[in-house]
Design a protein around this motif. Sequence first.
Motif, PDB file in Angstrom:
ATOM      1  N   ARG A   1      15.996  -7.549   7.638  1.00 25.32           N
ATOM      2  CA  ARG A   1      15.996  -8.769   8.431  1.00 25.32           C
ATOM      3  C   ARG A   1      17.225  -8.787   9.332  1.00 25.32           C
ATOM      4  N   PRO A   2      17.209  -9.586  10.426  1.00 27.09           N
ATOM      5  CA  PRO A   2      16.076 -10.433  10.818  1.00 27.09           C
ATOM      6  C   PRO A   2      14.981  -9.640  11.517  1.00 27.09           C
ATOM      7  N   TRP A   3      13.724 -10.041  11.302  1.00 29.65           N
ATOM      8  CA  TRP A   3      12.604  -9.451  12.006  1.00 29.65           C
ATOM      9  C   TRP A   3      12.454 -10.132  13.354  1.00 29.65           C
ATOM     10  N   ARG A   4      11.614  -9.568  14.207  1.00 19.89           N
ATOM     11  CA  ARG A   4      11.481 -10.128  15.556  1.00 19.89           C
ATOM     12  C   ARG A   4      10.961 -11.572  15.482  1.00 19.89           C
ATOM     13  N   VAL A   5       9.948 -11.804  14.627  1.00 22.68           N
ATOM     14  CA  VAL A   5       9.517 -13.161  14.306  1.00 22.68           C
ATOM     15  C   VAL A   5       9.782 -13.336  12.818  1.00 22.68           C
ATOM     16  N   ASP A   6      10.712 -14.218  12.452  1.00 25.67           N
ATOM     17  CA  ASP A   6      11.201 -14.283  11.075  1.00 25.67           C
ATOM     18  C   ASP A   6      11.163 -15.716  10.548  1.00 25.67           C
ATOM     19  N   ASP A   7      10.059 -16.045   9.884  1.00 22.95           N
ATOM     20  CA  ASP A   7       9.923 -17.350   9.244  1.00 22.95           C
ATOM     21  C   ASP A   7       9.981 -17.218   7.726  1.00 22.95           C
TER      22      ASP A   7
ATOM     23  N   LYS B   1       8.479  -9.821  22.879  1.00 24.92           N
ATOM     24  CA  LYS B   1       9.692  -9.416  23.615  1.00 24.92           C
ATOM     25  C   LYS B   1      10.569  -8.513  22.751  1.00 24.92           C
ATOM     26  N   GLY B   2       9.923  -7.560  22.088  1.00 23.16           N
ATOM     27  CA  GLY B   2      10.633  -6.651  21.201  1.00 23.16           C
ATOM     28  C   GLY B   2      10.286  -5.210  21.466  1.00 23.16           C
ATOM     29  N   ASN B   3      10.408  -4.392  20.434  1.00 20.16           N
ATOM     30  CA  ASN B   3      10.169  -2.958  20.534  1.00 20.16           C
ATOM     31  C   ASN B   3       9.175  -2.511  19.475  1.00 20.16           C
ATOM     32  N   ILE B   4       8.684  -1.308  19.648  1.00 20.74           N
ATOM     33  CA  ILE B   4       7.756  -0.735  18.687  1.00 20.74           C
ATOM     34  C   ILE B   4       8.409  -0.687  17.309  1.00 20.74           C
ATOM     35  N   TYR B   5       7.636  -0.947  16.284  1.00 24.23           N
ATOM     36  CA  TYR B   5       8.028  -1.021  14.875  1.00 24.23           C
ATOM     37  C   TYR B   5       8.770  -2.308  14.533  1.00 24.23           C
ATOM     38  N   ASP B   6       8.904  -3.231  15.495  1.00 29.78           N
ATOM     39  CA  ASP B   6       9.394  -4.559  15.142  1.00 29.78           C
ATOM     40  C   ASP B   6       8.331  -5.255  14.292  1.00 29.78           C
ATOM     41  N   CYS B   7       8.755  -6.262  13.529  1.00 23.09           N
ATOM     42  CA  CYS B   7       7.836  -6.920  12.612  1.00 23.09           C
ATOM     43  C   CYS B   7       7.771  -8.414  12.868  1.00 23.09           C
ATOM     44  N   ILE B   8       6.642  -8.994  12.483  1.00 23.92           N
ATOM     45  CA  ILE B   8       6.500 -10.450  12.537  1.00 23.92           C
ATOM     46  C   ILE B   8       6.206 -10.982  11.140  1.00 23.92           C
TER      47      ILE B   8
ATOM     48  N   GLU C   1       8.837  -7.450   2.542  1.00 30.28           N
ATOM     49  CA  GLU C   1       9.307  -6.207   3.158  1.00 30.28           C
ATOM     50  C   GLU C   1       8.337  -5.062   2.871  1.00 30.28           C
ATOM     51  N   GLY C   2       7.807  -5.040   1.651  1.00 36.70           N
ATOM     52  CA  GLY C   2       6.873  -3.980   1.278  1.00 36.70           C
ATOM     53  C   GLY C   2       5.568  -4.046   2.061  1.00 36.70           C
ATOM     54  N   VAL C   3       5.064  -5.267   2.287  1.00 38.52           N
ATOM     55  CA  VAL C   3       3.845  -5.421   3.087  1.00 38.52           C
ATOM     56  C   VAL C   3       4.073  -4.922   4.503  1.00 38.52           C
ATOM     57  N   LEU C   4       5.194  -5.320   5.107  1.00 36.44           N
ATOM     58  CA  LEU C   4       5.476  -4.917   6.482  1.00 36.44           C
ATOM     59  C   LEU C   4       5.696  -3.414   6.577  1.00 36.44           C
ATOM     60  N   ALA C   5       6.408  -2.843   5.612  1.00 39.80           N
ATOM     61  CA  ALA C   5       6.667  -1.397   5.633  1.00 39.80           C
ATOM     62  C   ALA C   5       5.389  -0.595   5.465  1.00 39.80           C
ATOM     63  N   ALA C   6       4.523  -1.056   4.556  1.00 35.54           N
ATOM     64  CA  ALA C   6       3.281  -0.321   4.286  1.00 35.54           C
ATOM     65  C   ALA C   6       2.288  -0.443   5.422  1.00 35.54           C
ATOM     66  N   ASN C   7       2.446  -1.458   6.270  1.00 35.45           N
ATOM     67  CA  ASN C   7       1.520  -1.648   7.386  1.00 35.45           C
ATOM     68  C   ASN C   7       1.665  -0.568   8.455  1.00 35.45           C
ATOM     69  N   ILE C   8       2.636   0.323   8.286  1.00 32.66           N
ATOM     70  CA  ILE C   8       2.813   1.414   9.245  1.00 32.66           C
ATOM     71  C   ILE C   8       1.670   2.417   9.155  1.00 32.66           C
ATOM     72  N   PHE C   9       0.920   2.396   8.056  1.00 34.73           N
ATOM     73  CA  PHE C   9      -0.147   3.386   7.870  1.00 34.73           C
ATOM     74  C   PHE C   9      -1.409   2.954   8.612  1.00 34.73           C
ATOM     75  N   ASP C  10      -1.371   3.138   9.906  1.00 36.85           N
ATOM     76  CA  ASP C  10      -2.429   2.673  10.804  1.00 36.85           C
ATOM     77  C   ASP C  10      -2.866   3.826  11.690  1.00 36.85           C
ATOM     78  N   TRP C  11      -4.058   4.349  11.422  1.00 35.85           N
ATOM     79  CA  TRP C  11      -4.541   5.492  12.192  1.00 35.85           C
ATOM     80  C   TRP C  11      -5.086   5.077  13.559  1.00 35.85           C
ATOM     81  N   GLY C  12      -5.026   3.794  13.860  1.00 39.53           N
ATOM     82  CA  GLY C  12      -5.402   3.338  15.188  1.00 39.53           C
ATOM     83  C   GLY C  12      -4.240   3.386  16.163  1.00 39.53           C
TER      84      GLY C  12
END
Length: 864
Positions: A662-668, A850-857, A625-636
């Motif tokens: 959870r569940p994330w859009r792609v959740d393994d 087939k999801g929305n912005i800020y969804d996670c895989i 969860e921490g990796v996915l949350a921190a990945n929001i810091f994207d200046w691109g």
Amino acid sequence: MAHTGNNSMHRSSSRPQLDLSKAEIQGNVEEKYPTILLPNQSHDISHLALDLGGSLIKLVYFSRHEDQSTSDKRIRNVKNRLDGNRRSYPILGGRLHFVKFETSKINECLDFIYSKQLHCGGDEPHYSDAMTDSNAIIKATGGGAYKFADLFKERLGLSLDKEDEMSCLVAGANFLLKAIRHEAFTHMEGHKEFVQIDPNDLFPYLLVNIGSGVSMIKVDGDGKFERVSGTNVGGGTYWGLGRLLTKCESFDELLELSQKGDNSSTDMLVGDIYGGMDYSKIGLSASTIASSFGKATSEKKGLEDYRPEDISLSLLRMISYNIAQISYLNALRFGLKRIFFGGFFIRGHAYTMDAISFAIHFWSKGDAQAMFLRHEGFLGALGAFMSYEKHGLDDLMVHQLVERFPMGAPCTGGKIHGPPLRDLNEKISWMDKFLQKGTEITAPVPMAPPGTTGLGGFDVPLSKGSTLRSDASALNVGVLHLVPTLEVFPLLADLKMYEPNTIDLSDHSELEYWLKILSEHLPDLVDKAVASEGGTDDAKRRGDAFARAFSAHLARLMEEPAAYGKLDLAKLLEMREECLREFHFVDAYISIKQRENEASLAVLPDLLMELDSLDEETRLLTLIEGVLAANIFDWGSRACVDLYHKGTIIEIYRMSRNKMQRPWRVDDFDAFKERMLGTGDKKPPLHRRALLFVDNAGADIVLGMLPLARELLRRGTEVVLVANSLPALNDVTAMELPDIVAEAAKHCDILRRAAESGGLLVDAMTNNLDSSKENSSSVPLMVVENGCGSPCIDLRQVSSELAAAAKDADLIILEGMGRALHTNLNARFRCDALKLAMVKNQRLAEKLIKGNIYDCICKFEPAS
């Protein structure tokens, strides 16, 4: 006449030799044509080779690339642990530059050689005294090697070592076809499609070189070829007859004239004979040419009654069809399926290529294929360059060459007349052209404006918007950079099936969308780039120039997507970074990265303490969860940039964590958890080594990926952090990571011991943490560069250090949109792979998951 490799190209040992072992195409483009970079070249030497043709002089020359410092002990220690024989940073060590001149302006060619000091070893000051040689010898091919030998001796003190023209031609073609992934392409009905040639299945093929006349060469291998046929009706015929019939002053003028022509007014068509009907019984349409210029025999008209445009087009089709038919008949004679066309006659002209392709398809009934080469204009010069002894070019593989977009071209600001030659103090770079206020740039096609040396300037492409336009970029291919330290990532499940790009930009709507995204992001990028240089007036000027240059590239790609070779999203994003570097913006986000690193490191101890209080299963979920949350810091991402204005780094991180459910859009995750922790009393084997492909600086690496790396280390798995070789947006680089790890290690025994074991910490720590003897037995934490400077990664081309690290790895973690979504979402590996990313683009979310912005895989794939 048949040739073999033993005798066709004699070797010269009159000069020091190049070390081109392994080699690449990449980096900043300094000249009008692409360079080739040579990373293992350590000697202060320069090679120059020439192809002196009747119409054009082509130069290939080597320039040394200044290495970054290799004195960093931390980097050396990591490299030695992985493979003591492998070369350290950086990737690039030298370049092969490609430049052309009109033969009629040979004095400008001589001036250029002198200005670059190519006749005495290069333009660096330490070259001049050591390398000047009154008996210097350079390789040359073409008729001009004989015609101008005395002139080169008189003006530059150079002796021309003459190489066989046909041998050079074949050697250059073989090299390009084996070493460059998208060198060959087909061209039918205005559509360019790149063809991947298997280097192991290249021979035999027919090489048709269309110069003034035409040579047809059957190529059976390296140095093994035979001229099997030819015709005297070639480019010289077209230009000679065209000049007489149309009064055109240049070959280019005649070609452009053809784009406005209508051959039905001069050619006799099948429909003219059959009352407008097809001759379907034998498969001829009404528009098929029955007789070139046939109408001139039945009409009482003089030359002045025919339009020059129509004459030019009829002449072009007549000669193109004739050459194509003879070529096919020779291919049929030897059972050859592949026919490669090149030479000055073609020069990237779209209609010429279409005419040849149509004729080959027609006569072979689709069984044979006409193909063309992007760098065909320099086959002879490149072959002459390769004739230097022990250059190592023959050993290059397709993954060791990286082709970059042509960013610009140099030009000279004045002519030098007569001996003695003087320094070209008036020389200005192509970048200075952009900096000049009022310069109108409509598309970045390096072409020679009237009255210039032919070395630069930007001009409007011919016949803009026309399907018959000349593909000017075909002769302006930029610089081929050789990067010998690139290798194929050894853990790919199937190299032949691997396609890094997830998005297909051949869909015009998709291309249009991403070009618009890059354009909209440009103002913010320029602001950051200027700020990174202190906001000086010089930085502002360069920022303005960069914006206009990059916008011109985007406009060109919108009009002609294949202008710079096969286009994909990874190359598009890389082009932006290359263009920034070309205007000397080394790291546009350096200050932002430093600020976010400091803020994140300040709260890291609290996060680690919180993690340590959790049970194993909960901790693993919290880490992901921490990796996915921190990945929001994207200046691109435009959406994320807007978000940054609403709070501090830590506030945004906490907000992102709170939404990370959870569940994330792609959740393994459950499958990953079972592989890591097992079920019940059944414990799975530990991973030996994990490669963590990290993304952004700041919270992403410090609060996301480092805690995950720490958990793996705690469990006894070696960890290799894989980061960019060069900056791209706010991505963390391999040069920055050791300092970040060192700061984090001040607060964590696990990280400290692993970093010391991995060679990242070579100096005594300044804190009071105990440095016990058990350090030597701790699993190591290492950092390697990935070999690129882009938000995306093509695993067919990674650094040798990463390839070495991968050999003992059994877990890959790809993090971030660029590495796990834009590229490699569908990649399969021979080891366990976890792909983690937050989707920060609505269109991408809808299209891919087939999801929305800020969804996670969270996509876990066990070893294939």
